[in-house]
Design an enzyme around this catalytic site. Structure first.
Site, PDB file in Angstrom:
ATOM      1  N   ARG A  37       3.746  -7.774   5.475  1.00 38.27           N
ATOM      2  CA  ARG A  37       2.839  -6.875   5.781  1.00 38.27           C
ATOM      3  C   ARG A  37       2.139  -6.837   6.813  1.00 38.27           C
ATOM      4  NH1 ARG A  37      -2.728  -5.242   3.692  1.00 38.27           N
ATOM      5  NH2 ARG A  37      -2.367  -2.828   2.945  1.00 38.27           N
ATOM      6  N   ILE A  63      -2.463   2.353   5.524  1.00 30.35           N
ATOM      7  CA  ILE A  63      -1.473   1.637   4.776  1.00 30.35           C
ATOM      8  C   ILE A  63      -2.362   1.551   3.293  1.00 30.35           C
ATOM      9  CG2 ILE A  63      -2.198  -0.471   5.841  1.00 30.35           C
ATOM     10  CD1 ILE A  63       0.462  -1.366   5.408  1.00 30.35           C
ATOM     11  N   SER A  64      -1.836   1.839   2.243  1.00 31.97           N
ATOM     12  CA  SER A  64      -2.135   1.851   0.942  1.00 31.97           C
ATOM     13  C   SER A  64      -2.676   0.186   0.580  1.00 31.97           C
ATOM     14  CB  SER A  64      -1.499   2.386  -0.060  1.00 31.97           C
ATOM     15  OG  SER A  64      -1.244   3.790   0.118  1.00 31.97           O
ATOM     16  N   ALA A  65      -3.588   0.031  -0.087  1.00 33.13           N
ATOM     17  CA  ALA A  65      -3.674  -1.377  -0.683  1.00 33.13           C
ATOM     18  C   ALA A  65      -2.467  -1.883  -1.559  1.00 33.13           C
ATOM     19  CB  ALA A  65      -4.936  -1.269  -1.583  1.00 33.13           C
ATOM     20  N   PRO A  66      -2.291  -3.167  -1.286  1.00 35.42           N
ATOM     21  CA  PRO A  66      -0.941  -3.772  -1.953  1.00 35.42           C
ATOM     22  C   PRO A  66      -0.941  -3.443  -3.209  1.00 35.42           C
ATOM     23  CG  PRO A  66      -2.061  -5.183  -0.344  1.00 35.42           C
ATOM     24  CD  PRO A  66      -2.797  -4.179  -0.509  1.00 35.42           C
TER      25      PRO A  66
END
Ligand code: SAM
Length: 221
Positions: A37, A63-66
């Site tokens: 990431r 970028i979205s949270a994992p």
């Protein structure tokens, strides 16, 4: 950051998602472990790469949270060889996870409306040898008719409604669509649609917050 520290931080994050039962399948666990990431983030945010939060990627996008990446992948039930459409390439990170999940016999088409982000993502995916991902600059609300039907469709920006253009491009035999739907910046639900024998079965799974999906079948610019 030193390489060993990065690998350890990634392992801790993925193990934490597994302990929280957000990651439940082995293939999602392995795919998320394989994708670096930190290489998809701007230099400025490198030290936050393995914290479970969204991050800025430029051009007002995130970028979205994992945990959101993991959750969406679990709902999509991706199998090796699946033909996948992603709308909202952003950094290219989620596309890389999808590429890991579908493997060399599958393909990921990912559409981004902001050319600068699409170009950057394309370069990064090439650098990391993801040869089963095609990045397209376009309005993804129209889908990608020339390559339909898709086994899986993932939308990573919030839409005011479920675009019909995407529903009809879903494989009638067990196709799955995952899409956030709601208001422009709030009150959004993650919706999962299974298309079984041509019929659509829809379920709301949780509240979410995504940037808006902007385009012909989405929000106005
Ligand atoms: N999946 C991305 C990642 O892994 O970095 C994060 C996506 S970000 C939350 C949402 C993205 O959707 C933004 O990059 C935005 O520009 C893009 N987007 C919004 N409307 C779009 C549209 N109509 N077609 C394609 N991309 C769109």
């Amino acid at each position: 950051m030193k390489n060993n520290k990065i690998i350890q931080e990634r392992l801790n994050l993925i193990n934490n998602l597994k302990a929280r039962r957000i990651i439940v399948s082995e293939n999602v666990y392995n795919a998320m472990l394989n994708v670096p990431r930190h290489l998809f983030l701007p230099e400025l945010n490198l030290d936050k790469a393995y914290i479970d939060t969204p991050q800025q990627i430029g051009k007002g996008q995130t970028i979205s949270a994992p945990h959101m990446n993991a959750m969406m992948c679990e709902y999509l039930e991706i199998k090796p060889g699946d033909k996948i459409l992603e709308i909202g390439t952003g950094s290219g990170y989620h596309a890389a996870i999808l590429a890991e999940l579908t493997g060399k016999d599958g393909i990921v088409y990912t559409i981004e409306r902001i050319p600068e982000l699409a170009i950057k993502a394309k370069e990064k995916l090439k650098e990391l040898s993801y040869s089963n991902v095609e990045v397209i600059i376009n309005d993804g609300t129209k889908g990608l008719e020339s390559k339909a039907p898709f086994d899986k469709i993932l939308v990573t920006a919030a839409s005011p409604k479920i675009p019909k253009s995407l529903l009809v491009q879903l494989n009638p035999n067990n196709g799955i669509l995952c899409i956030p739907v709601g208001k422009r910046h709030w009150d959004q639900d993650l919706i999962v649609i299974n298309r079984i024998k041509g019929k659509y079965i829809k379920k709301k799974v949780c509240k979410v917050i995504f940037v808006p999906l902007i385009g012909e079948n989405g929000f106005e610019k």
